[in-house]
Design an enzyme around this catalytic site. Structure first.
Site, mmCIF file in Angstrom:
data_model
loop_
_atom_site.group_PDB
_atom_site.id
_atom_site.type_symbol
_atom_site.label_atom_id
_atom_site.label_comp_id
_atom_site.label_asym_id
_atom_site.label_seq_id
_atom_site.Cartn_x
_atom_site.Cartn_y
_atom_site.Cartn_z
ATOM 1 N N ASP A 26 0.801 -1.191 0.080
ATOM 2 C CA ASP A 26 0.063 0.209 -0.002
ATOM 3 C C ASP A 26 0.792 1.203 0.046
ATOM 4 O OD1 ASP A 26 -2.507 1.446 -0.161
ATOM 5 O OD2 ASP A 26 -2.673 1.238 2.010
ATOM 6 N N HIS A 43 2.119 3.607 -9.333
ATOM 7 C CA HIS A 43 2.112 2.102 -9.418
ATOM 8 C C HIS A 43 3.310 1.584 -10.050
ATOM 9 C CE1 HIS A 43 -1.888 2.532 -7.871
ATOM 10 N NE2 HIS A 43 -2.309 3.013 -8.645
ATOM 11 N N LEU A 137 10.796 -20.385 -4.986
ATOM 12 C CA LEU A 137 9.836 -19.318 -4.262
ATOM 13 C C LEU A 137 8.611 -19.653 -4.736
ATOM 14 C CD1 LEU A 137 9.145 -17.153 -2.062
ATOM 15 C CD2 LEU A 137 9.765 -15.651 -4.018
HETATM 16 C C1 IPE Z 1 -5.386 -2.901 -0.146
HETATM 17 O O1 IPE Z 1 -5.198 -1.589 -0.256
HETATM 18 C C2 IPE Z 1 -5.294 -3.484 -1.524
HETATM 19 C C3 IPE Z 1 -4.007 -3.496 -2.123
HETATM 20 C C4 IPE Z 1 -3.055 -3.116 -1.677
HETATM 21 C C5 IPE Z 1 -4.176 -4.065 -3.248
HETATM 22 P P1 IPE Z 1 -6.275 -0.246 -0.504
HETATM 23 O O2 IPE Z 1 -5.503 1.022 -0.630
HETATM 24 O O3 IPE Z 1 -7.005 -0.781 -1.461
HETATM 25 O O4 IPE Z 1 -7.176 -0.523 0.773
HETATM 26 P P2 IPE Z 1 -7.793 0.909 1.627
HETATM 27 O O5 IPE Z 1 -8.942 1.024 0.854
HETATM 28 O O6 IPE Z 1 -6.965 1.875 2.063
HETATM 29 O O7 IPE Z 1 -8.460 -0.197 2.784
HETATM 30 C C1 IPE Z 2 -1.593 0.315 -3.251
HETATM 31 O O1 IPE Z 2 -1.479 1.645 -3.662
HETATM 32 C C2 IPE Z 2 -1.943 -0.173 -4.685
HETATM 33 C C3 IPE Z 2 -3.171 -0.583 -4.992
HETATM 34 C C4 IPE Z 2 -4.124 -0.740 -4.063
HETATM 35 C C5 IPE Z 2 -3.807 -1.024 -6.252
HETATM 36 P P1 IPE Z 2 -2.634 2.624 -3.385
HETATM 37 O O2 IPE Z 2 -3.038 2.882 -4.622
HETATM 38 O O3 IPE Z 2 -3.571 2.252 -2.523
HETATM 39 O O4 IPE Z 2 -2.034 3.788 -2.798
HETATM 40 P P2 IPE Z 2 -2.499 4.923 -1.755
HETATM 41 O O5 IPE Z 2 -2.994 4.364 -0.488
HETATM 42 O O6 IPE Z 2 -3.433 5.679 -2.299
HETATM 43 O O7 IPE Z 2 -1.473 5.765 -1.383
HETATM 44 MG MG MG Z 3 -4.188 2.364 -0.617
#
Ligand code: IPE
Ligand code: IPE
Ligand code: MG
Length: 248
Positions: A26, A43, A137
């Site tokens: 995240d 990303h 792995l």
């Molecule tokens: C969780 O992250 C899903 C992934 C890392 C793929 P999100 O950014 O979607 O989660 P929330 O919405 O903050 O809970």
């Molecule tokens: C995690 O990063 C990747 C996905 C959930 C696809 P985020 O896109 O959730 O990044 P933040 O949480 O907005 O910083």
């Molecule tokens: Mg996120």
């Protein structure tokens, strides 16, 4: 063996390497925003961090790694972000296969892959087939994955079989139920890591995480590297896991 390959562990003298690590990757969006960049570049940097984590996990002697890349709920994001992520995943699947094979990594995708459309499904199938003989792995990538959806799908399939007279309802126990999940036959995660400072599970491996240890690391995913993984493993090795039994 794995611990010896990990300098942080060797230095601390600890040896408990988790067999299965799950990572909620995240913070890509915040990483990009902090740099005035579009989220797509966050990303992209996140995909590079995933590659580093895969290498570091293999080096550390971790046998199973599950990366949460796209949740069932991430379909709620704007279509252009979903499109960016879909293209990025296809690109990485296609360009990383040779490296995964070289490194002995076996890739599997869990979740509802069909929702991304036929091109990504084909790329996934090719990558799974090409890496099928990897033994160093086991890498799971969770795509359009949600723990509740996975559990509901298992319940649906079991109900179908019971209704068809193929399965005895009384034979359904925890072990059998687990065999209907995307992770059938895999060990449960010992350690679940979440980056970015958020402290929640966000529907990741709900069933499988029953006795996982959680480590929350205050680093945005694109900045994640081998040292962060080593820190999390060290923290894990200090935990006292009791599985409900009395403390020693
Ligand atoms: C969780 O992250 C899903 C992934 C890392 C793929 P999100 O950014 O979607 O989660 P929330 O919405 O903050 O809970
Ligand atoms: C995690 O990063 C990747 C996905 C959930 C696809 P985020 O896109 O959730 O990044 P933040 O949480 O907005 O910083
Ligand atoms: Mg996120």
């Amino acid at each position: 063996m794995g611990a010896a390959a990990n300098p942080a562990l060797a230095a601390g003298g600890a040896t408990a390497v988790p067999r299965h690590v799950g990572i909620i990757m995240d913070g890509n969006g915040r990483w990009a925003a902090a740099r005035g960049l579009p989220r797509a570049l966050g990303h992209k940097a996140g995909a590079e961090a995933a590659r580093r984590a895969i290498e570091a996990a293999a080096e550390a002697g971790i046998g199973w790694l599950t990366l949460f890349a796209f949740s069932s709920e991430n379909w709620r994001r704007p279509p252009d972000e979903v499109q960016d992520l879909t293209l990025l995943m296809r690109h990485y699947l296609n360009t990383e296969v040779a490296r995964l094979v070289r490194e002995g990594v076996r890739l599997r995708v869990i979740g509802e892959r069909e929702r991304f459309g036929p091109e990504l499904v084909r790329a996934i199938e090719r990558a799974e087939a090409a890496t099928a003989s990897g033994t160093r792995l086991n890498l799971n990538v969770a795509l359009s994955y949600g723990g509740r959806a996975e559990i509901a799908s298992a319940a649906r399939e079991i109900a179908r079989r019971v209704a068809a007279g193929e399965l005895d309802a009384d034979a359904v126990d925890e072990r059998m139920f687990g065999g209907f999940l995307g992770t059938a036959g895999m060990p449960d995660p010992d350690l679940i890591i979440r980056t970015s400072g958020e402290q929640r599970i966000s529907n990741f491996l709900l069933w499988q995480a029953a006795y996982a240890e959680f480590v929350f690391q205050d680093v945005l995913w694109p900045d994640y590297g081998a040292a962060h993984l080593a820190d999390a493993v060290t923290e894990f090795s200090r935990r006292d896991r009791r599985f409900g039994a009395r403390a020693a």
